[in-house]
Design a protein around this motif. Structure first.
Motif, PDB file in Angstrom:
ATOM      1  N   VAL A  88       1.128   2.842   5.299  1.00 24.21           N
ATOM      2  CA  VAL A  88       0.945   2.721   3.852  1.00 24.21           C
ATOM      3  C   VAL A  88       0.067   3.883   3.421  1.00 24.21           C
ATOM      4  O   VAL A  88      -0.952   4.171   4.055  1.00 24.21           O
ATOM      5  CB  VAL A  88       0.266   1.387   3.480  1.00 24.21           C
ATOM      6  N   PHE A 146      -1.334   2.842  -1.222  1.00 24.47           N
ATOM      7  CA  PHE A 146      -0.748   1.542  -1.557  1.00 24.47           C
ATOM      8  C   PHE A 146       0.775   1.563  -1.660  1.00 24.47           C
ATOM      9  O   PHE A 146       1.371   0.667  -2.237  1.00 24.47           O
ATOM     10  CB  PHE A 146      -1.350   0.962  -2.838  1.00 24.47           C
ATOM     11  N   SER A 147       1.437   2.590  -1.115  1.00 23.33           N
ATOM     12  CA  SER A 147       2.884   2.741  -1.240  1.00 23.33           C
ATOM     13  C   SER A 147       3.486   3.372   0.015  1.00 23.33           C
ATOM     14  O   SER A 147       2.771   3.837   0.897  1.00 23.33           O
ATOM     15  CB  SER A 147       3.230   3.651  -2.425  1.00 23.33           C
ATOM     16  N   GLN A 168      -1.140  -0.866   7.848  1.00 18.17           N
ATOM     17  CA  GLN A 168      -2.097  -0.468   6.823  1.00 18.17           C
ATOM     18  C   GLN A 168      -3.500  -0.749   7.317  1.00 18.17           C
ATOM     19  O   GLN A 168      -3.701  -1.604   8.174  1.00 18.17           O
ATOM     20  CB  GLN A 168      -1.838  -1.208   5.516  1.00 18.17           C
ATOM     21  N   MET A 184      -2.582  -5.578  -0.298  1.00 22.24           N
ATOM     22  CA  MET A 184      -3.304  -4.328  -0.567  1.00 22.24           C
ATOM     23  C   MET A 184      -2.468  -3.111  -0.144  1.00 22.24           C
ATOM     24  O   MET A 184      -2.963  -2.188   0.467  1.00 22.24           O
ATOM     25  CB  MET A 184      -4.656  -4.341   0.127  1.00 22.24           C
ATOM     26  N   GLY A 185      -1.203  -3.127  -0.500  1.00 19.42           N
ATOM     27  CA  GLY A 185      -0.324  -2.002  -0.227  1.00 19.42           C
ATOM     28  C   GLY A 185       0.840  -2.340   0.683  1.00 19.42           C
ATOM     29  O   GLY A 185       1.928  -1.797   0.542  1.00 19.42           O
ATOM     30  N   HIS A 209       3.917  -4.007  -1.174  1.00 16.16           N
ATOM     31  CA  HIS A 209       4.610  -3.034  -2.028  1.00 16.16           C
ATOM     32  C   HIS A 209       5.439  -2.057  -1.181  1.00 16.16           C
ATOM     33  O   HIS A 209       6.584  -1.740  -1.525  1.00 16.16           O
ATOM     34  CB  HIS A 209       3.599  -2.274  -2.889  1.00 16.16           C
TER      35      HIS A 209
END
Length: 151
Positions: free
Chosen positions: A66, A69-70, A96, A103-104, A107
């Motif tokens: 990650v 956050f993506s 992550q 927290m990412g 997503h």
């Protein structure tokens, strides 16, 4: 079954999870290639040094870290240009630093799933490994076992 594990890993965390998955799949009699995508910087952008030939695989595991956050832009572009995943089983792993999936990790998984669905692959599961969690080792073991059962 011939399975390709394709990983984008900067620090080695995602790659180490992929190694556990590979061990599990090999123990079940699958033929497994673990491919770590390597990047190079060109100015302000990052690109992969080379793009592996993924034809011939019957299933895949795609993994990424990650970043902000993506899904990292370079991995997003790689996945958007994938061919030869239609109808094939696919597992997703994301690592992550943060302790919680929201927290990412969530997503990033959604981004990967959206790309893979647009290519008509059969997503069999997704896993987020939280590297700072005290349950990290359990998460890795669970991920490897469940992906192994999916193939």
């Amino acid at each position: 079954m011939k399975i390709g594990i394709i990983i984008h890993s900067k620090t080695g965390n995602t790659f180490s999870v992929a190694e556990k998955i590979q061990e599990n799949l090999l123990s079940k009699g699958h033929e497994v290639d673990l491919i770590r995508l390597k990047t190079i910087k060109q100015g302000n952008t990052e690109k992969f040094e080379s793009i592996p030939d993924i034809s011939g695989y019957e299933g895949f595991v795609f993994g990424s870290l990650v970043e902000a956050f993506s899904l990292p832009a370079v991995m997003k572009k790689y996945m958007e240009n994938l061919s030869d995943v239609s109808g094939k089983k696919v597992g997703i792993i994301v690592t992550q630093h943060f302790k919680y999936r929201w927290m990412g990790g969530n997503h990033t998984v959604k981004q990967m799933e959206k790309i893979l669905r647009s290519k008509n692959s059969r997503i069999m599961g997704n896993f987020v490994i939280n590297w700072s969690s005290t349950k990290k080792d359990e998460q890795i073991k669970d991920c490897a076992e469940k992906i192994g059962m999916g193939f």
